[in-house]
Structure formats: C-alpha cells, structure tokens
Design an enzyme around this catalytic site. Structure first.
Site, PDB file in Angstrom:
ATOM      1  N   ASP A  85       0.819  -1.211   0.000  1.00 43.91           N
ATOM      2  CA  ASP A  85       0.000   0.000   0.000  1.00 43.91           C
ATOM      3  C   ASP A  85       0.852   1.260   0.000  1.00 43.91           C
ATOM      4  O   ASP A  85       0.561   2.216  -0.728  1.00 43.91           O
ATOM      5  CB  ASP A  85      -0.930   0.014   1.228  1.00 43.91           C
ATOM      6  CG  ASP A  85      -2.065  -0.986   1.103  1.00 43.91           C
ATOM      7  OD1 ASP A  85      -2.258  -1.528   0.003  1.00 43.91           O
ATOM      8  OD2 ASP A  85      -2.747  -1.228   2.113  1.00 43.91           O
ATOM      9  N   ASP A 139       0.382  -0.793   5.642  1.00 39.15           N
ATOM     10  CA  ASP A 139      -0.829  -1.435   5.133  1.00 39.15           C
ATOM     11  C   ASP A 139      -2.029  -0.739   5.749  1.00 39.15           C
ATOM     12  O   ASP A 139      -2.137  -0.632   6.978  1.00 39.15           O
ATOM     13  CB  ASP A 139      -0.828  -2.923   5.485  1.00 39.15           C
ATOM     14  CG  ASP A 139      -1.745  -3.735   4.595  1.00 39.15           C
ATOM     15  OD1 ASP A 139      -1.847  -3.413   3.399  1.00 39.15           O
ATOM     16  OD2 ASP A 139      -2.355  -4.699   5.084  1.00 39.15           O
ATOM     17  N   LYS A 190      -6.011  -0.543   6.550  1.00 37.34           N
ATOM     18  CA  LYS A 190      -7.145  -1.436   6.739  1.00 37.34           C
ATOM     19  C   LYS A 190      -8.352  -0.648   7.232  1.00 37.34           C
ATOM     20  O   LYS A 190      -8.205   0.378   7.910  1.00 37.34           O
ATOM     21  CB  LYS A 190      -6.824  -2.533   7.764  1.00 37.34           C
ATOM     22  CG  LYS A 190      -5.673  -3.446   7.369  1.00 37.34           C
ATOM     23  CD  LYS A 190      -6.005  -4.265   6.140  1.00 37.34           C
ATOM     24  CE  LYS A 190      -4.867  -5.212   5.790  1.00 37.34           C
ATOM     25  NZ  LYS A 190      -5.118  -5.957   4.527  1.00 37.34           N
TER      26      LYS A 190
END
Length: 344
Positions: free
Chosen positions: A246, A259, A261
C-alpha cells in the site's frame, strides 16, 4: 437373618450382593456353606472381627440411593480420595517448526542502502502477471489458502451469522459494498499522500462515503514523510511470490511498509489484525529482494481506520517482530507450495 438385617426392605439387592461379596473377600470369607462354617469353628472364625453396624449402615446407604453408586464420577472421586489425583505423564514437547528454506529478510546486496534517500518520483509499479498466475502466487492468495482451522471456523461462523441477518443476496451486496469502499478509501489515500497541498487541505474534495475513514487517519498521515512508494508491486525473486504494498514511507522518522485497513469494530491491539502482520512482513521481504527499490525496509505499520471518523489505530512493529512474522510467512509459503506443487 443377616441379609434381612442389612438390606433395606423394598430396594434392589443387587448393589448389596456386590458390596457384600467384596467385604467377604476382604476378610477371607470365600463361601457361606456349612462345611466352611465347620472349618471356621476349628480355626477360629474371623466373622466376629467384622464391624456389622458399620457395614449395615454402608449397605443401606448404597441400596437406598436413587442413582447407581458406580457412576464414573463417583468412582473417580473415590479413586482421587484413595490414591490422589491422576497425574498425566509429561510428554516431550514438540520442537518448534522451522522453515526448510530460511531465506533472510534483508538483502545483502543492499547493505548500506537502508537509510538512503529515494531520488525521483514516488514508485507506482504495476503488477505484471503472466498467463499462468498460479506459477507466481500473490501474498493474499498464499495467506487465504493456508489459514488455520480455527481461522476458517471463525470466518465461517461470521459468514453464517451475516447470512442469517441479511439473507444470501443481502450478504453478497454487503460484501461487494465493503470491497467498493475499500477501493475508494485507497484511492482517496493515494490522492492525499501525493497532494502538493498541506495536510489541512487534503480532505476537502474526498468522497463523502469515505470521509469518515479519511478523518480517522488524519493524525497518522500527519506523521508520515519521505514517501517512497504507493500501491506499488513487489516481487521476491528467490521465493517467487508477488504482492502490492500500500505504501512505503517514514512514520515518525522510521522507514516502514504500511498497510491500510478498514474495520467496523475497534482493533486496538495488533493481535486483532490476524494475518495482517504476516502480510506486511511478506511485503518487506519482497521489497528488500526487488531490485526496483534501492533501499531496505525493516519496520512495518498497520493502520486500522474507522468509518465513523474515530481516531485510527496505528500498529507499528520493529525489526525483531518483523523477523518473527517473516518466519511465519516462510512456513505459510511452504504449506502453500506443498499443496500446490509447481507443474513441470
């Protein structure tokens, strides 16, 4: 007369006979015949040593019970009282499993490049996949196909609960909407991270549906600097797997693979993120292996954003933890390869 004295009228005599025979055996009474009685008179009878009042009371309590006295629970309690609790023999502990191919996390060819500046534009490499995608699996696919039975059970229970609440069609729409919101959120993050304007102006034109998520991560974005990569493909050449990281940037001064989420429930602890740390460790290993990135990464960051705009939970983990998750990734990759051997 002895039997009439001991047995409670109207109750089953079966338990009494079992107990009585055992008592007789304990005191050397092998039979009740006349010949035995004559022999006993000569040798001196042992019957007189029996405490008849004690055993009469015991037999009455046995035959008057509504439940069989020989239940497993009662027997176990008696054994515990007489001999003490059962002690299981110590079994040798299984040796911890280690990867067969312990590929290092760091790339020796990039020694000294860990803190090097990244000249040029932010990397946004597209994932190149050949016609046979199974030949080079993705990180997501490996983790999905090597989930533990406990994880699969939790996932199945959650799916059944959602279908019971929403119905089959409602659950499909719910899943599709989650995927769509996730894609919108990542697009909004890309725009925010590459915007030339300051943090205060990053959220003015964001999609209304993801405005809450963007507000949630505002403070985390303010702590990022030195952007290296956004939604960029990585490839581990030695282990032959791919993924899309990401973001790679400095979080409070430390270079991290990041990352993003989203979650409907709060996840204040890193263990609440399940396999996400292993996923980030896999990206870090691929980043370090990939020659397209002229630096090394040793830290991971998982950011959990919330739709209601409440502050996101950033979960940072340094090299020691990354190495532990990297070991787990190597084991998961081995499991996947064992289940999906390459076609020759």
């Amino acid at each position: 007369m002895f039997l009439n004295t001991l047995v409670h009228p109207g109750k089953s005599q079966k338990a009494f006979y079992v107990l009585f025979n055992n008592c007789c055996s304990d005191f050397g009474l092998r039979c009740l015949s006349t010949s035995c009685a004559r022999t006993a008179r000569k040798k001196g009878s042992q019957y007189g040593a029996v405490d008849t009042e004690r055993y009469s009371s015991l037999v009455k309590s046995v035959v008057s019970s509504r439940v069989s006295a020989q239940t497993p629970e009662t027997l176990q309690d008696q054994d515990t009282l007489l001999y003490g609790p059962i002690v299981e023999p110590r079994r040798p502990r299984d040796k911890p499993r280690v990867p067969r191919n312990r590929v290092p996390l760091r790339n020796e060819d990039k020694v000294g490049l860990r803190d090097a500046c990244a000249p040029g534009p932010v990397a946004r490499l597209m994932l190149q996949r050949g016609p046979d995608k199974s030949a080079t699996p993705s990180v997501t696919r490996v983790l999905q196909q090597t989930m533990s039975p406990e994880q699969l059970l939790l996932l199945e229970r959650w799916k059944r609960r959602m279908i019971a609440e929403l119905g089959e069609e409602g659950f499909r729409q719910y899943s599709a909407n989650l995927f769509r919101l996730g894609a919108l959120f990542h697009t909004a993050l890309e725009d925010a991270l590459t915007s030339p304007s300051g943090p205060a102006n990053r959220f003015e034109q964001q999609e209304e549906e993801v405005a809450g998520y963007m507000e949630s991560v505002r403070s985390v974005l303010d702590d990022l600097s030195d952007m290296r990569a956004i939604e960029s493909a990585v490839h581990h050449r030695a282990l032959n797997y791919v993924g899309v990281v990401d973001c790679v940037a400095r979080y409070r001064g430390r270079l991290c693979a990041i990352d993003w989420k989203t979650s409907e429930k709060a996840k204040p602890f890193i263990q609440n993120t399940y396999d996400n740390p292993i996923q980030v460790a896999a990206y870090i290993g691929a980043l370090n292996s990939d020659e397209n990135y002229r630096y090394q990464v040793e830290n991971g960051l998982i950011v959990v954003a919330y739709k209601d705009g409440s502050p996101a939970h950033p979960h940072f983990f340094g090299l020691d933890k990354v190495l532990q998750y990297w070991e787990n990734w190597l084991l998961r990759l081995e499991d996947f390869t064992d289940k999906n051997p390459p076609v020759t």
